[in-house]
Design a protein around this motif. Structure first.
Motif, PDB file in Angstrom:
ATOM      1  N   MET A 192      80.969  23.046  46.684  1.00  0.00           N
ATOM      2  CA  MET A 192      80.454  24.311  46.774  1.00  0.00           C
ATOM      3  C   MET A 192      79.159  24.375  47.418  1.00  0.00           C
ATOM      4  N   HIS A 193      79.111  24.938  48.371  1.00  0.00           N
ATOM      5  CA  HIS A 193      77.644  24.948  48.996  1.00  0.00           C
ATOM      6  C   HIS A 193      76.891  26.233  48.737  1.00  0.00           C
ATOM      7  N   ALA A 194      76.985  27.436  49.374  1.00  0.00           N
ATOM      8  CA  ALA A 194      76.501  28.765  49.112  1.00  0.00           C
ATOM      9  C   ALA A 194      76.798  29.232  47.637  1.00  0.00           C
ATOM     10  N   SER A 195      76.104  29.759  46.817  1.00  0.00           N
ATOM     11  CA  SER A 195      76.665  30.131  45.556  1.00  0.00           C
ATOM     12  C   SER A 195      77.805  31.045  45.457  1.00  0.00           C
ATOM     13  N   ALA A 196      78.777  30.971  44.870  1.00  0.00           N
ATOM     14  CA  ALA A 196      80.045  31.825  44.704  1.00  0.00           C
ATOM     15  C   ALA A 196      79.970  33.175  44.046  1.00  0.00           C
ATOM     16  N   LEU A 197      78.753  32.933  43.122  1.00  0.00           N
ATOM     17  CA  LEU A 197      78.721  34.219  41.987  1.00  0.00           C
ATOM     18  C   LEU A 197      77.409  34.561  42.469  1.00  0.00           C
ATOM     19  N   LEU A 198      76.991  35.896  42.209  1.00  0.00           N
ATOM     20  CA  LEU A 198      75.529  36.414  42.447  1.00  0.00           C
ATOM     21  C   LEU A 198      75.240  37.297  41.262  1.00  0.00           C
ATOM     22  N   LYS A 199      73.983  37.418  40.512  1.00  0.00           N
ATOM     23  CA  LYS A 199      73.491  38.127  39.677  1.00  0.00           C
ATOM     24  C   LYS A 199      73.246  39.508  40.351  1.00  0.00           C
ATOM     25  N   PHE A 200      73.695  40.528  39.681  1.00  0.00           N
ATOM     26  CA  PHE A 200      73.586  42.060  40.070  1.00  0.00           C
ATOM     27  C   PHE A 200      73.387  42.664  38.650  1.00  0.00           C
ATOM     28  N   VAL A 203      83.256  34.239  56.988  1.00  0.00           N
ATOM     29  CA  VAL A 203      83.270  32.758  57.499  1.00  0.00           C
ATOM     30  C   VAL A 203      83.949  32.640  58.588  1.00  0.00           C
ATOM     31  N   ALA A 204      83.337  32.213  59.539  1.00  0.00           N
ATOM     32  CA  ALA A 204      83.803  31.844  61.101  1.00  0.00           C
ATOM     33  C   ALA A 204      84.054  30.423  61.133  1.00  0.00           C
ATOM     34  N   VAL A 250      87.364  34.761  62.184  1.00  0.00           N
ATOM     35  CA  VAL A 250      86.444  35.172  61.163  1.00  0.00           C
ATOM     36  C   VAL A 250      87.107  35.684  59.878  1.00  0.00           C
ATOM     37  N   MET A 251      86.989  35.218  58.651  1.00  0.00           N
ATOM     38  CA  MET A 251      87.567  35.509  57.472  1.00  0.00           C
ATOM     39  C   MET A 251      86.456  35.985  56.523  1.00  0.00           C
ATOM     40  N   LEU A 252      86.912  37.020  55.524  1.00  0.00           N
ATOM     41  CA  LEU A 252      85.975  37.013  54.457  1.00  0.00           C
ATOM     42  C   LEU A 252      86.365  36.502  53.257  1.00  0.00           C
ATOM     43  N   ALA A 253      85.427  35.395  52.692  1.00  0.00           N
ATOM     44  CA  ALA A 253      86.030  34.466  51.543  1.00  0.00           C
ATOM     45  C   ALA A 253      84.663  34.477  50.662  1.00  0.00           C
ATOM     46  N   THR A 254      85.070  33.688  49.695  1.00  0.00           N
ATOM     47  CA  THR A 254      84.005  33.311  48.563  1.00  0.00           C
ATOM     48  C   THR A 254      83.428  31.861  48.964  1.00  0.00           C
ATOM     49  N   PRO A 255      82.254  31.578  49.065  1.00  0.00           N
ATOM     50  CA  PRO A 255      81.709  30.533  49.526  1.00  0.00           C
ATOM     51  C   PRO A 255      81.970  29.491  48.668  1.00  0.00           C
ATOM     52  N   ALA A 256      82.982  28.860  48.208  1.00  0.00           N
ATOM     53  CA  ALA A 256      83.506  27.673  47.269  1.00  0.00           C
ATOM     54  C   ALA A 256      84.581  26.998  48.085  1.00  0.00           C
ATOM     55  N   ASP A 257      84.447  25.583  47.832  1.00  0.00           N
ATOM     56  CA  ASP A 257      85.482  24.737  48.228  1.00  0.00           C
ATOM     57  C   ASP A 257      85.863  25.185  49.664  1.00  0.00           C
ATOM     58  N   LEU A 258      84.950  25.344  50.388  1.00  0.00           N
ATOM     59  CA  LEU A 258      85.021  25.514  52.061  1.00  0.00           C
ATOM     60  C   LEU A 258      85.706  24.493  52.949  1.00  0.00           C
ATOM     61  N   GLU A 259      85.434  23.210  52.481  1.00  0.00           N
ATOM     62  CA  GLU A 259      86.173  22.080  53.361  1.00  0.00           C
ATOM     63  C   GLU A 259      87.546  22.278  53.146  1.00  0.00           C
ATOM     64  N   ASP A 260      87.888  22.567  51.664  1.00  0.00           N
ATOM     65  CA  ASP A 260      89.389  22.714  51.404  1.00  0.00           C
ATOM     66  C   ASP A 260      89.926  24.107  52.143  1.00  0.00           C
ATOM     67  N   PHE A 261      89.267  25.031  52.242  1.00  0.00           N
ATOM     68  CA  PHE A 261      89.467  26.225  53.129  1.00  0.00           C
ATOM     69  C   PHE A 261      89.733  25.883  54.645  1.00  0.00           C
ATOM     70  N   ALA A 262      88.963  25.145  55.148  1.00  0.00           N
ATOM     71  CA  ALA A 262      89.214  24.886  56.441  1.00  0.00           C
ATOM     72  C   ALA A 262      90.184  23.844  56.775  1.00  0.00           C
ATOM     73  N   THR A 318      72.280  33.271  58.839  1.00  0.00           N
ATOM     74  CA  THR A 318      71.858  34.582  58.437  1.00  0.00           C
ATOM     75  C   THR A 318      72.969  35.465  58.053  1.00  0.00           C
ATOM     76  N   GLU A 319      73.917  35.796  59.076  1.00  0.00           N
ATOM     77  CA  GLU A 319      75.127  36.475  59.053  1.00  0.00           C
ATOM     78  C   GLU A 319      76.221  36.076  58.275  1.00  0.00           C
ATOM     79  N   GLY A 320      76.319  34.888  57.844  1.00  0.00           N
ATOM     80  CA  GLY A 320      77.544  34.274  57.212  1.00  0.00           C
ATOM     81  C   GLY A 320      77.385  32.708  57.123  1.00  0.00           C
ATOM     82  N   ILE A 321      78.790  32.122  57.291  1.00  0.00           N
ATOM     83  CA  ILE A 321      78.766  30.667  57.229  1.00  0.00           C
ATOM     84  C   ILE A 321      79.601  30.301  58.442  1.00  0.00           C
ATOM     85  N   GLU A 322      79.464  29.316  58.909  1.00  0.00           N
ATOM     86  CA  GLU A 322      80.248  28.533  60.165  1.00  0.00           C
ATOM     87  C   GLU A 322      80.892  27.503  59.623  1.00  0.00           C
ATOM     88  N   LEU A 323      82.298  27.247  59.913  1.00  0.00           N
ATOM     89  CA  LEU A 323      82.863  26.042  59.700  1.00  0.00           C
ATOM     90  C   LEU A 323      83.441  25.614  60.884  1.00  0.00           C
TER      91      LEU A 323
END
Length: 256
Positions: free
Chosen positions: A1-9, A26-27, A37-49, A74-79
């Motif tokens: 997991m890189h960027a946090s998958a959960l956010l405090k709000f 996620v591009a 370009v997909m919309l995804a939760t930033p966890a396990d992104l290597e598995d996702f790719a 800034t605008e998202g994550i690139e794989l």
């Protein structure tokens, strides 16, 4: 997991913060060329790719994916995927620009002809032990670690023929969760190892795209907690994939 998958709000008027699932663009690029370009939760992104590349037919096996480089922007994550020259040439022949969503769709296929040309290999359903589907679904909530904290995430789990959960992945999108699971299975498999028998259990409804992705990964049985669509049933019948839905509350219905 890189960027946090959960956010405090903190909702307006609420006395304390709550956790919400993160959803970011996620591009995916292949050898420097934009593919999706997909919309995804930033966890396990290597598995996702890896899983997305396999499910979309960009590669045929994990050895054709040479490297994945993750860059947070800034605008998202690139794989950035790097594949073999042979697979790069194949992608050039059938390049698609995908606009991903967490909802329904066929990942931006450009025409009905593209849809008709999707031909996953025929699959072989496993032999299940009595009660395997119910056992898997009963265990699925315990595997949903992120969902337990905030709600709103789907899960896909690889299960043994007796219903024991072996591996699970989560995402705000059910399709993404399955991609992550496919990638995690491929990454964990020993080279040249035989296919482990089993099936996939999911916390969602059964859509055509889930059936198609499962078949592309050689999975012969898909079990979902909610309803199937007509196209999901037709696709499962055509591919020989066993499709179960409404697997909950001591019931299960086989649709294909």
């Amino acid at each position: 997991m890189h960027a946090s998958a959960l956010l405090k709000f903190r909702p307006p008027g609420a006395p304390a913060d709550e956790e919400v699932a993160v959803e970011v663009p996620v591009a995916l690029t292949v050898n420097g060329v934009s593919q999706a370009v997909m919309l995804a939760t930033p966890a396990d992104l290597e598995d996702f790719a890896l899983g997305f590349a396999l499910a979309e037919g960009w590669i045929r096996h994990r050895g054709e994916l040479l490297d994945v480089e993750l860059t947070e922007r800034t605008e998202g994550i690139e794989l950035a995927l790097r594949v073999t020259a042979a697979r790069e040439q194949g992608l050039k022949l059938r390049r698609r620009q995908l606009a991903g969503r967490t909802g329904c769709g066929l990942c931006g296929l450009e025409s009905l002809a593209d849809f008709a040309s999707l031909q996953p290999p025929a699959v072989q359903p496993p032999e299940l032990a009595p009660g395997a589907l119910a056992r898997a679904m009963a265990a699925l909530p315990r595997a949903q670690v992120l969902n337990a904290r905030c709600g709103g995430l789907h899960a896909a789990a690889w299960c043994a023929p007796d219903g024991t959960l072996r591996l699970a992945r989560e995402d705000v999108g059910r399709h993404n969760a399955l991609d992550k699971l496919i990638g995690a299975r491929a990454a964990a498999a020993a080279p040249h190892a035989g296919e482990e028998p089993g099936f996939v259990a999911m916390s969602s409804r059964a859509s055509h795209e889930l059936v198609h992705k499962a078949a592309m990964a050689g999975i012969g049985l898909l079990a979902c907690v909610s309803a199937p669509s007509s196209l999901a049933i037709q696709t499962a019948e055509r591919l020989g994939l066993q499709l179960w839905a409404f697997v909950r509350e001591a019931r299960a219905t086989r649709y294909a």
